[in-house]
Design a protein around this motif. Sequence first.
Motif, PDB file in Angstrom:
ATOM      1  N   PHE A 135       0.771  -1.250  -0.146  1.00  0.00           N
ATOM      2  CA  PHE A 135      -0.074  -0.058   0.104  1.00  0.00           C
ATOM      3  C   PHE A 135       0.837   1.277  -0.006  1.00  0.00           C
ATOM      4  O   PHE A 135       1.942   1.516   0.726  1.00  0.00           O
ATOM      5  CB  PHE A 135      -0.917  -0.102   1.155  1.00  0.00           C
ATOM      6  N   CYS A 177       5.853   3.501   0.241  1.00  0.00           N
ATOM      7  CA  CYS A 177       5.029   2.102   0.107  1.00  0.00           C
ATOM      8  C   CYS A 177       5.459   1.064   1.262  1.00  0.00           C
ATOM      9  O   CYS A 177       6.510   0.979   1.429  1.00  0.00           O
ATOM     10  CB  CYS A 177       5.282   1.462  -1.245  1.00  0.00           C
ATOM     11  N   ILE A 222      -7.468  -1.691   0.559  1.00  0.00           N
ATOM     12  CA  ILE A 222      -6.124  -2.043   0.177  1.00  0.00           C
ATOM     13  C   ILE A 222      -6.137  -2.611  -1.272  1.00  0.00           C
ATOM     14  O   ILE A 222      -5.615  -2.193  -2.060  1.00  0.00           O
ATOM     15  CB  ILE A 222      -5.326  -2.856   1.093  1.00  0.00           C
ATOM     16  N   ASN A 231      -6.447  -0.403  -4.307  1.00  0.00           N
ATOM     17  CA  ASN A 231      -5.781   0.551  -4.965  1.00  0.00           C
ATOM     18  C   ASN A 231      -4.758  -0.480  -5.978  1.00  0.00           C
ATOM     19  O   ASN A 231      -3.784  -0.412  -6.578  1.00  0.00           O
ATOM     20  CB  ASN A 231      -4.646   0.964  -4.042  1.00  0.00           C
ATOM     21  N   VAL A 248       0.170  -0.778  -8.106  1.00  0.00           N
ATOM     22  CA  VAL A 248      -0.468  -0.557  -7.140  1.00  0.00           C
ATOM     23  C   VAL A 248      -0.449   0.984  -7.248  1.00  0.00           C
ATOM     24  O   VAL A 248       0.476   1.525  -7.317  1.00  0.00           O
ATOM     25  CB  VAL A 248       0.462  -0.663  -5.681  1.00  0.00           C
ATOM     26  N   GLU A 266      -2.423   5.945  -2.994  1.00  0.00           N
ATOM     27  CA  GLU A 266      -3.442   6.796  -2.038  1.00  0.00           C
ATOM     28  C   GLU A 266      -3.082   8.013  -1.823  1.00  0.00           C
ATOM     29  O   GLU A 266      -2.055   8.440  -1.005  1.00  0.00           O
ATOM     30  CB  GLU A 266      -3.879   5.942  -0.779  1.00  0.00           C
TER      31      GLU A 266
END
Length: 311
Positions: free
Chosen positions: A191, A242, A291, A294, A301, A304
């Motif tokens: 994430f 990340c 999660i 995304n 990925v 956010e």
Amino acid sequence: MKTIKFYLSFVAVFAMLFTSCSKDDSSSTTTDSDKATLSFGAIVQDLTAKNTNRQSAIEDMPDCSDEEAAYVEIVLMQGENAVVGTADNPYRVNLVSGQVFTEEDAALELTPGNYSLTHFSVYSADGTLLWLAPKGGALAEFVNNSLPMDIALGAGVKKYVDVSVLCYDNRDVNEYGYQFFELDINEAFEFCFFANYCSPDGRHYPARYAVTLSIDGEILYEGVENNVGRNEDGDLYADALCFALPNLDEYGDNEDYIDYTLTLLDWTGEADAYGDVAPMTISGSLSRADIMANFSGDDDVEYEHFRFGCE
């Protein structure tokens, strides 16, 4: 007699040529003597004896299991590059039956150089974690050398490295210097956070910020800061952050279980963007569904995106 001498001279010259060619051929290929072979042994430390002579925040020493060790998992780095195993997927090496040193393994035949051991855990045959080499945390003081451990390998050397390990009893793994999901789960999500800052006059900047992540008050990452600067074109930039986050089955898909806090930081210095700022934080929680939303395809990925001070 002259004929015999001539014949012997011819044989000698031919032998010299053959030897010369052989040497040239061997110098152009890599032989076993150019490699270094690495093996590990686990040395279990006696915490009871060491605890009597040291001040520590540890009140109860880890309990030891009677199960027999069967294999180890390791991560070996060279600089910033993972050479054997990775943080997400340590490499398994079997132990010699009934012993606490590893078998020969082709993955541990390495090019001479300087390496660093960053993960070392010992398991029973059924996969139970028995011993763990600390890499920080409160328990690191109870071993002679905690991880990371520097290892220098020379050509043709067969090197045995003893690693100090402590019994593992499923206590807070931060005391061993590990994040709990590095050891207790098999799957982690990625994430990524990205942030902007809006100044009082309404101008937008890439933000310098820190992230703290936790589950039920248990810190996963604390105060991790992103990289910022100015590129070759003179433009300001700020990297995303990340993280590997645990996929825990006990939580439903839409149940929030990972708490985050982003803290805006001052950005001053040579690449000064917006200078000193008033304290500002953004907090929230993430579910498995948040999660997964995304993810774009199998590997990509999406970030956010958060905004400090922006309407």
